[in-house]
Design a protein around this motif. Sequence first.
Motif, PDB file in Angstrom:
ATOM      1  N   PRO A 179       0.509  -1.189   0.042  1.00 35.34           N
ATOM      2  CA  PRO A 179       0.028   0.030  -0.076  1.00 35.34           C
ATOM      3  C   PRO A 179       1.049   1.320   0.014  1.00 35.34           C
ATOM      4  O   PRO A 179       1.760   1.120   0.594  1.00 35.34           O
ATOM      5  N   VAL A 180       0.608   2.322  -0.733  1.00 37.18           N
ATOM      6  CA  VAL A 180       1.491   3.316  -0.997  1.00 37.18           C
ATOM      7  C   VAL A 180       1.667   3.942   0.330  1.00 37.18           C
ATOM      8  O   VAL A 180       2.675   4.593   0.738  1.00 37.18           O
ATOM      9  N   LYS A 181       0.475   4.309   1.149  1.00 41.35           N
ATOM     10  CA  LYS A 181       0.824   4.585   2.542  1.00 41.35           C
ATOM     11  C   LYS A 181       1.863   4.213   3.234  1.00 41.35           C
ATOM     12  O   LYS A 181       2.700   4.712   3.997  1.00 41.35           O
ATOM     13  N   ALA A 182       1.826   2.583   3.528  1.00 44.15           N
ATOM     14  CA  ALA A 182       2.761   1.793   3.973  1.00 44.15           C
ATOM     15  C   ALA A 182       4.121   2.308   3.463  1.00 44.15           C
ATOM     16  O   ALA A 182       5.382   2.525   4.344  1.00 44.15           O
ATOM     17  N   LEU A 183       4.238   2.471   2.037  1.00 45.54           N
ATOM     18  CA  LEU A 183       5.716   2.618   1.595  1.00 45.54           C
ATOM     19  C   LEU A 183       6.202   4.152   2.146  1.00 45.54           C
ATOM     20  O   LEU A 183       7.475   4.352   2.208  1.00 45.54           O
ATOM     21  N   VAL A 277      -4.186   1.330   7.922  1.00 42.76           N
ATOM     22  CA  VAL A 277      -3.309   0.984   6.623  1.00 42.76           C
ATOM     23  C   VAL A 277      -1.840   0.638   7.254  1.00 42.76           C
ATOM     24  O   VAL A 277      -1.367   1.640   7.939  1.00 42.76           O
ATOM     25  N   GLY A 278      -1.357  -0.531   7.023  1.00 39.55           N
ATOM     26  CA  GLY A 278      -0.119  -0.563   7.541  1.00 39.55           C
ATOM     27  C   GLY A 278       0.139  -0.417   8.922  1.00 39.55           C
ATOM     28  O   GLY A 278       1.202  -0.091   9.654  1.00 39.55           O
ATOM     29  N   GLY A 279      -0.916  -0.990   9.797  1.00 36.35           N
ATOM     30  CA  GLY A 279      -0.910  -0.639  11.030  1.00 36.35           C
ATOM     31  C   GLY A 279      -1.257   0.648  11.575  1.00 36.35           C
ATOM     32  O   GLY A 279      -1.381   0.667  12.958  1.00 36.35           O
ATOM     33  N   ARG A 280      -1.427   1.497  10.840  1.00 29.43           N
ATOM     34  CA  ARG A 280      -1.799   2.944  11.378  1.00 29.43           C
ATOM     35  C   ARG A 280      -3.190   3.435  11.028  1.00 29.43           C
ATOM     36  O   ARG A 280      -3.297   3.142   9.898  1.00 29.43           O
ATOM     37  N   THR A 281      -3.780   4.377  11.751  1.00 31.23           N
ATOM     38  CA  THR A 281      -4.924   4.819  11.405  1.00 31.23           C
ATOM     39  C   THR A 281      -4.753   5.971  10.211  1.00 31.23           C
ATOM     40  O   THR A 281      -3.710   6.715  10.375  1.00 31.23           O
ATOM     41  N   SER A 282      -5.599   5.828   9.193  1.00 28.65           N
ATOM     42  CA  SER A 282      -5.368   6.809   8.084  1.00 28.65           C
ATOM     43  C   SER A 282      -6.565   7.498   8.003  1.00 28.65           C
ATOM     44  O   SER A 282      -7.721   7.142   7.932  1.00 28.65           O
ATOM     45  N   ALA A 336       1.784   1.080  21.228  1.00 29.85           N
ATOM     46  CA  ALA A 336       0.583   0.524  21.192  1.00 29.85           C
ATOM     47  C   ALA A 336       0.388  -0.687  22.346  1.00 29.85           C
ATOM     48  O   ALA A 336      -0.651  -0.819  22.636  1.00 29.85           O
ATOM     49  N   ASP A 337       1.572  -1.450  22.747  1.00 28.08           N
ATOM     50  CA  ASP A 337       1.497  -2.244  23.684  1.00 28.08           C
ATOM     51  C   ASP A 337       0.961  -1.633  25.066  1.00 28.08           C
ATOM     52  O   ASP A 337       0.075  -2.472  25.726  1.00 28.08           O
ATOM     53  N   THR A 338       1.508  -0.589  25.544  1.00 26.72           N
ATOM     54  CA  THR A 338       1.116   0.245  26.660  1.00 26.72           C
ATOM     55  C   THR A 338      -0.286   0.720  26.619  1.00 26.72           C
ATOM     56  O   THR A 338      -1.023   0.411  27.557  1.00 26.72           O
ATOM     57  N   ALA A 339      -0.711   1.251  25.294  1.00 29.55           N
ATOM     58  CA  ALA A 339      -2.186   1.524  25.238  1.00 29.55           C
ATOM     59  C   ALA A 339      -3.095   0.226  25.381  1.00 29.55           C
ATOM     60  O   ALA A 339      -4.244   0.449  25.940  1.00 29.55           O
ATOM     61  N   ALA A 340      -2.893  -0.954  24.837  1.00 31.20           N
ATOM     62  CA  ALA A 340      -3.426  -2.090  24.752  1.00 31.20           C
ATOM     63  C   ALA A 340      -3.578  -2.546  26.332  1.00 31.20           C
ATOM     64  O   ALA A 340      -4.792  -3.020  26.621  1.00 31.20           O
ATOM     65  N   LYS A 341      -2.480  -2.353  27.007  1.00 26.04           N
ATOM     66  CA  LYS A 341      -2.328  -2.951  28.268  1.00 26.04           C
ATOM     67  C   LYS A 341      -3.454  -2.162  29.061  1.00 26.04           C
ATOM     68  O   LYS A 341      -4.150  -2.480  30.089  1.00 26.04           O
ATOM     69  N   LYS A 342      -3.439  -0.672  29.093  1.00 26.49           N
ATOM     70  CA  LYS A 342      -4.245   0.134  29.646  1.00 26.49           C
ATOM     71  C   LYS A 342      -5.704  -0.086  29.552  1.00 26.49           C
ATOM     72  O   LYS A 342      -6.560  -0.201  30.380  1.00 26.49           O
ATOM     73  N   THR A 343      -6.002  -0.578  28.148  1.00 22.17           N
ATOM     74  CA  THR A 343      -7.439  -0.902  27.827  1.00 22.17           C
ATOM     75  C   THR A 343      -8.089  -2.064  28.520  1.00 22.17           C
ATOM     76  O   THR A 343      -8.987  -2.254  28.946  1.00 22.17           O
TER      77      THR A 343
END
Length: 378
Positions: A179-183, A277-282, A336-343
Motif C-alpha cells: 500500500p502506498v501509505k505503508a511505503l 493501513v500498514g497498522g496505522r490509522t489513516s 501500542a502495547d502500553t495502550a492495549a494494556k491500559k485498555t
Amino acid sequence: MPELAEVARIVHFIRKYLVDKTLSKVQVQHDDIVYGKAGTSAAEFQKAMQGKKITGAGQQGKYFWITMSSPPHAVMHFGMAGWLKIKDADTYYYRTDKPEDKEWPPKYWKFLLETDEDPKMEAAFVDFRRLARIRLVDCPADDIRNYTPLKENGPDPIADKDIVTENWLKEKLKSKKVPVKALLLDQANISGIGNWMGDEILYHAKIHPEQYSNTLSDDQIKQLHESIHYVCSTSVELLGDSDQFPEHWLFKHRWSKGKKNQPSVLPNGEKIVFLTVGGRTSAVVPSVQKKTGPVAKEISDEDAGDDKKANGTPAGGKRKRTAAQKEESDSEAEEADTAAKKTASKKQSKKDVKTEDTEEDKKSAAPVGRRRSTRTRK
C-alpha cells in the motif's frame, strides 16, 4: 510522534539559542532505556558533552543531531512523545497552557544543558514515555549521516531534494507491491514522513492510501512527487506550527475522530473517514481519493512474496530490519502495547466491579418478589 516538520522546528531553535555556546554544566538521568537501547549510557553522554562547544545541528527525517567541538556527537530521536525544551523559548509546535510545561527544570528530563556565555541558556530533553533515544556517534561532524542510525534510513525530502526526484520516486514505487501509505511511512524508503504527513500528502495527491504502490500511473506519481515536496516544504517553513498550516489542509479537520457529535468533515462538507493501513490509522477523503487500482488493507503472503522477490529477499522469508528501522518500529510497538494494556486493565476493572456487585446483590436478594438487577451500580 514528531515528524519531519516538528523535528525541523527544534533544529531551528538549537541553531538559534545553543550553537556557538559552550556547555558549562551537563546533568543526566541514568535511564537504561532512553540511552541504553541506543547503545549509550547517561554517564558517557555527560562526559562527551561537558565543557565542549556546540558547533552545529542537523536533521535527517525524524532524527536530529548536535555536533560538538570534537567527537563524539549526540544523535537523537524523539520517539512518540519526546521533546527538547529551551528555557524561556517557545519550542513547542502546539500551544500549551499546562502549568507543568512552564516549570523548570521540567518533569521527565533525561538531560539538562547549561551554557556559560551571556546570556546563559538552559535546555532539557524530556520524555515521559521513555520511547525516545539518545546516542553518541564517534565520527567527524560532516560524516554523521554515513553512520548508524542515519545511514540505514532513506533520503530526507528537504535536505535531499536532488535525490527525491520524480524518477527516483517512480523507481521506488514500481519496485514494491505494498500500500502506498505503508511505503511512505517506511523510513528505509524516505525519511521523516509519519502518519499525519503521509495522510496530508496522499490527500493532496488524490491517491487512496490502500492502493498498491506499483499500480500508480505516471500522472499519479508526478502528483505524488509534487505533493511530497509541497507538504514537507510548507510545514518545515512554518516550523511545524499547525496553527499556521493552510486552512484547506486535511490536518486542520481530522482530529474529531472518536468525539461524539463532531463528524470529521472538510469545510466544503466532504466527509473524512478513517482506515487502518500498514497498522496505522489513516484519514481519507473518499470523494477525493479514488481507488484507481488494486488496493489492500493488509498484504497477503503471496503479495509479500512478490515484493520480497523484487527486492532480493526469498519469498516467504522475512525482510531484515535495520537497527534504525527496528528502533522506530519498536517505539511504535511499545506505545501500542502500553495502550492495549491500559485498555485491558480498564476492562478488567469494570469486570471486577460488576462481579463484586453481582455477588453482593445475590446475598441481599429478597426472598420473594422481583429479582434485583445485577447491573453495575453507578
